[in-house]
Scaffold this active site. Structure first.
Site, PDB file in Angstrom:
ATOM      1  N   ASP A 145       0.833  -1.200   0.000  1.00 43.83           N
ATOM      2  CA  ASP A 145       0.000   0.000   0.000  1.00 43.83           C
ATOM      3  C   ASP A 145       0.873   1.259   0.000  1.00 43.83           C
ATOM      4  O   ASP A 145       2.071   1.207   0.311  1.00 43.83           O
ATOM      5  CB  ASP A 145      -0.888  -0.030   1.255  1.00 43.83           C
ATOM      6  CG  ASP A 145      -2.210   0.692   1.047  1.00 43.83           C
ATOM      7  OD1 ASP A 145      -2.312   1.494   0.118  1.00 43.83           O
ATOM      8  OD2 ASP A 145      -3.131   0.447   1.847  1.00 43.83           O
ATOM      9  N   ASP A 188     -10.551   2.144  -3.440  1.00 45.90           N
ATOM     10  CA  ASP A 188     -11.115   1.896  -2.112  1.00 45.90           C
ATOM     11  C   ASP A 188     -12.631   1.880  -2.164  1.00 45.90           C
ATOM     12  O   ASP A 188     -13.278   1.608  -1.159  1.00 45.90           O
ATOM     13  CB  ASP A 188     -10.630   2.959  -1.114  1.00 45.90           C
ATOM     14  CG  ASP A 188      -9.292   2.580  -0.503  1.00 45.90           C
ATOM     15  OD1 ASP A 188      -8.853   1.429  -0.695  1.00 45.90           O
ATOM     16  OD2 ASP A 188      -8.675   3.425   0.174  1.00 45.90           O
TER      17      ASP A 188
HETATM   18  C1  GLA Z   1      -5.696   1.871   2.129  1.00 43.67           C
HETATM   19  C2  GLA Z   1      -6.063   0.734   1.200  1.00 43.67           C
HETATM   20  C3  GLA Z   1      -7.145  -0.109   1.830  1.00 43.67           C
HETATM   21  C4  GLA Z   1      -6.665  -0.650   3.167  1.00 43.67           C
HETATM   22  C5  GLA Z   1      -6.250   0.507   4.056  1.00 43.67           C
HETATM   23  C6  GLA Z   1      -5.591   0.032   5.323  1.00 43.67           C
HETATM   24  O1  GLA Z   1      -6.728   2.782   2.229  1.00 43.67           O
HETATM   25  O2  GLA Z   1      -6.442   1.208  -0.039  1.00 43.67           O
HETATM   26  O3  GLA Z   1      -7.511  -1.169   0.976  1.00 43.67           O
HETATM   27  O4  GLA Z   1      -5.603  -1.530   2.957  1.00 43.67           O
HETATM   28  O5  GLA Z   1      -5.332   1.377   3.405  1.00 43.67           O
HETATM   29  O6  GLA Z   1      -5.194   1.067   6.119  1.00 43.67           O
END
Ligand code: GLA
Length: 743
Positions: free
Chosen positions: A477, A549
């Protein structure tokens, strides 16, 4: 595939595309043609094509010999601003206080066959490719420019990059060095970009080209949620299967620019590369700088033709091909199921339930390390939180492995939280300007990945965890953009800060390369707050990326339609999530959510234990079906059956291989008395074969090809009596399978 005629014409062609350039009187490279294959060309053809009628009135004295000549209206391969051409150029250089007007003249060329896949840099590869490199020299300034062009079998893609070498005694500064240029003689196109925001990535946006510059860019340190390096110039009458499109993309994840300048004669200049606004590279004597690669695409077969090019190119020449053979595991990700609120017991319950439904990989998302109970702590301390895993991470992953599931783990390698030892011991390892004012995003700092020591530290920490917990899968990430860009490390070396953004992304690639060299079977899923870094640079290392997301299936219809113009189905991580959906609070039925998510690698991201027995049964059956069709759904040929429209309500997607097609119809809103009586002529069928539709009706291939497949009457809103699925957010799948009977 590569002909050089009279040391003057350079001709790349492969039966599907031709790309032609030659030498101008001043020994610079002139662009002549990119488009449908012209076959073999003889001298007469070449002199016909290269005939130039002056549009520009002013001429310039280039040298004693070349008096009446101007670059103002010339199509060029790698233009320089200010030498009678006043459009933006591809290269700008400075020495000390002086702006240079380099004069790169043709010197020689080299042809190479095949391109190896080398881990250090994301780049295209392929045995059947050929590359021609043209060497140009600016003798007065002792500079060399290398322009390379690669062509691939059966594809219209042309990969370009540029390298500059300083053979002089003086240091120079490279202020701009673009990866690719395409001059076109016309501008009657719409400029298509993939734009958006967090939770709304890569929506198709178009606007007509007009005189001046139309551009998209990123200045955030990543290719970004807001824009994607991919752009296309699209025929104004384009359909899914007809119309000319020129497109470009970058094999790069950092700050970029992709732009088209239309001049006073209606000619277009497409340029793409590292964003010069944040770039300045010091080139000491004998040093060189090489750009990332750019890819040009051409089609005369509309959006589906374009996707055939972009998808095949990414699958066969960017992404590691082994991921076409190895099955992508169906994952359960605990993020939307638990967020930070979990312990080993809760997760095991989720994993056990997932296993019962047929899920193959458990991905432990954020919150497993340091003391991370919220997003304001512990990044950079990649040791397990023993409050949550009292017997360690290896114990937990061992239990997951005992269920015969793969084990995946979340990292955010490029970040550090202020409460960690890493930050306290190395405050100079973060990206921060010496000024006292600085911005913080998501309560975390960005590590200075321009500094190899930082990359090494994170690599060591990650490698220890991966080894100990036998991690099979990583979710990588990256959750904030870079502000007040400044590298203390570059400062210590006396390098310009203009090198930072590029060196940062090189550091990211270096970490990828190190991890994949040590753990070659690791499947790394890319992510950047969802789809903030969905590009060919990341896909070189990560065969799939979390696209957004926003896990709502209806929102994903638009995100996927846009993303698919540039990237294949195999690059998506599609998760079925809970309702009401966490991002938009929309309620959609499970069938709709699963039928959207099945186009590409499938996953689940919800608390399975909260589902009813009927829902669990539905998932179990669905997973069984998906596994039988996985290869087709991940690696098949994708087509759009309905034309993109910003107010689109019904979507129709198909995925095909030689004997099967799956066609998904999706409708967002039920509308009264709407005629859905459309017919979709199907491609990729054998006209001599019989096909069975959904295991029932049998139809001849040629009927489906010519008469077409009827839009599903099952959700025919005009007649509530015959509609079998009614209401908002409905879907219907057709499965069309060749049967043995020949006709
Ligand atoms: C980001 C990612 C999510 C998740 C969160 C965890 O927003 O896109 O899918 O992994 O971080 O903090």
């Amino acid at each position: 595939m590569l002909d050089v005629i009279d040391s003057r014409y350079f001709y790349l062609h492969n039966g599907v595309v031709s790309y032609l350039f030659d030498l101008l009187p001043n020994q610079q490279l002139e662009h002549l043609y990119y488009g449908a294959d012209l076959g073999n060309l003889d001298r007469d053809d070449l002199s016909y094509i290269s005939l130039h009628i002056n549009k520009a009135s002013g001429t310039v004295k280039f040298s004693k010999e070349i008096k009446n000549f101007s670059l103002a209206d010339r199509m060029q391969e790698y233009p320089t601003y200010g030498t009678s051409d006043f459009r933006e150029g591809a290269v700008s250089l400075e020495t000390g206080e002086t702006y240079l007007y380099p004069d790169f003249k043709y010197d020689h060329f080299k042809i190479e066959k095949g391109k190896k896949r080398e881990m250090a840099q994301p780049a295209s590869y392929g045995n059947g490719s050929e590359t021609i490199t043209i060497y140009l020299k600016d003798v007065e300034r002792q500079l060399e420019l290398e322009l390379s062009y690669s062509i691939f079998e059966n594809l219209t893609a042309i990969v370009r990059k540029a390298k500059i070498i300083n053979h002089g005694q003086q240091e120079i500064k490279v202020k701009n060095l673009q990866s690719g240029v395409l001059d076109l003689p016309n501008s009657d196109y719409n400029f298509l970009q993939l734009s958006g925001a967090w939770v709304k990535e890569r929506h198709i946006t178009t606007r007509p080209l007009t005189q001046g510059i139309t551009k998209i860019e990123s200045l955030r340190g990543a290719s970004s949620h807001q824009e994607n390096p991919f752009i296309a110039l699209v025929d104004k009458n384009v359909t899914n299967d007809t119309g000319t499109i020129y497109a470009s993309n970058l094999i790069y994840s950092g700050n970029f620019v992709s732009q088209v300048e239309v001049d006073e004669w209606g000619q277009s200049r497409l340029m793409t590369g590292i964003n010069p606004a944040t770039f300045c590279w010091k080139l000491a004597p004998n040093e060189e700088f090489c750009t990332p690669e750019s890819v040009l695409f051409y089609t005369s077969h509309g959006f589906n033709g374009l996707m055939r090019q972009t998808h095949t190119f990414a699958k066969n020449h960017v992404i590691d091909q082994k991921w076409q053979k190895q099955e992508r595991p169906i994952v359960i990700n605990n993020w939307e199921a638990t967020y930070f609120d979990f312990d080993e017991k809760k997760l095991m319950k989720l994993a056990t339930q997932a296993k019962e439904l047929g899920i193959e990989c458990f991905v432990l998302d954020d919150g497993w390390f340091g003391k991370r109970d919220s997003d304001n702590s512990s990044l950079g301390n990649w040791t397990v939180d023993t409050r949550k895993f009292p017997q360690g991470l290896a114990h937990f992953s061992g239990q997951v492995h005992r269920l015969k599931m793969k084990f995946g783990l979340w990292f955010e390698p490029e970040m550090v939280s202020p409460d960690t030892e890493l930050y306290q011991e190395h405050p100079d390892w973060i990206v921060r300007h010496p000024y006292s004012r600085y911005s913080v995003g998501r309560r975390q700092y960005v590590l200075d990945f321009a500094n190899p020591e930082v990359v090494e530290n994170i690599y060591e920490q990650m490698a220890t965890v991966i080894k100990e917990a036998k991690v099979d899968y990583i979710k990588w990430d990256m959750n904030r953009n870079i502000t007040e860009a400044y590298s203390p490390y570059l400062h210590s070396l006396n390098h310009p800060q203009g090198e930072f953004f590029h060196r940062y992304i090189q550091g990211v690639y270096q970490l990828y390369a190190k991890l994949l060299t040590t753990f070659p079977n690791l499947l790394i899923e890319g992510c950047a707050s969802g789809g903030g870094r969905f590009d060919l640079g990341i896909l070189f290392y990560s065969p799939q990326i979390w696209p957004s997301d926003d896990s709502d299936a209806a929102e994903r219809l638009d995100i996927m339609s846009g993303t698919l113009l540039a990237y294949p189905l195999s690059t998506f991580s599609n998760h079925v999530s809970a309702v009401p959906n966490d991002q938009v609070k929309r309620v959609t039925n499970l069938k709709f959510r699963q039928e959207v998510a099945c186009f590409g690698p499938l996953g689940y991201e919800l608390d399975l234990n909260k589902l009813s027995t009927t829902e669990k049964e539905e998932i179990k059956e669905w997973i069984k079906w998906y596994k039988k069709n996985r290869n087709l759904l991940v690696n098949g040929i994708f087509d759009q059956l309905l034309k993109f429209d910003p107010a689109q309500n019904v979507y129709a997607w198909s995925v095909s291989n030689s004997n099967k097609q799956i066609i998904g119809f999706y409708r967002k809103f039920a509308r009264p008395n709407e005629s859905l009586d459309q017919y979709f002529p199907l491609k990729h069928l054998n006209s001599r074969k019989q096909y069975q539709i959904n295991g029932r009706q049998t139809v001849a291939g040629r009927v489906l090809q010519k008469y077409g497949l009827r839009e599903p009457y099952q959700f025919n809103a005009s007649n509530p009596d015959t509609a079998q699925v009614s209401g908002d957010f409905q879907s219907y799948l057709y499965q069309i399978k060749a049967i043995d009977r020949k006709i």
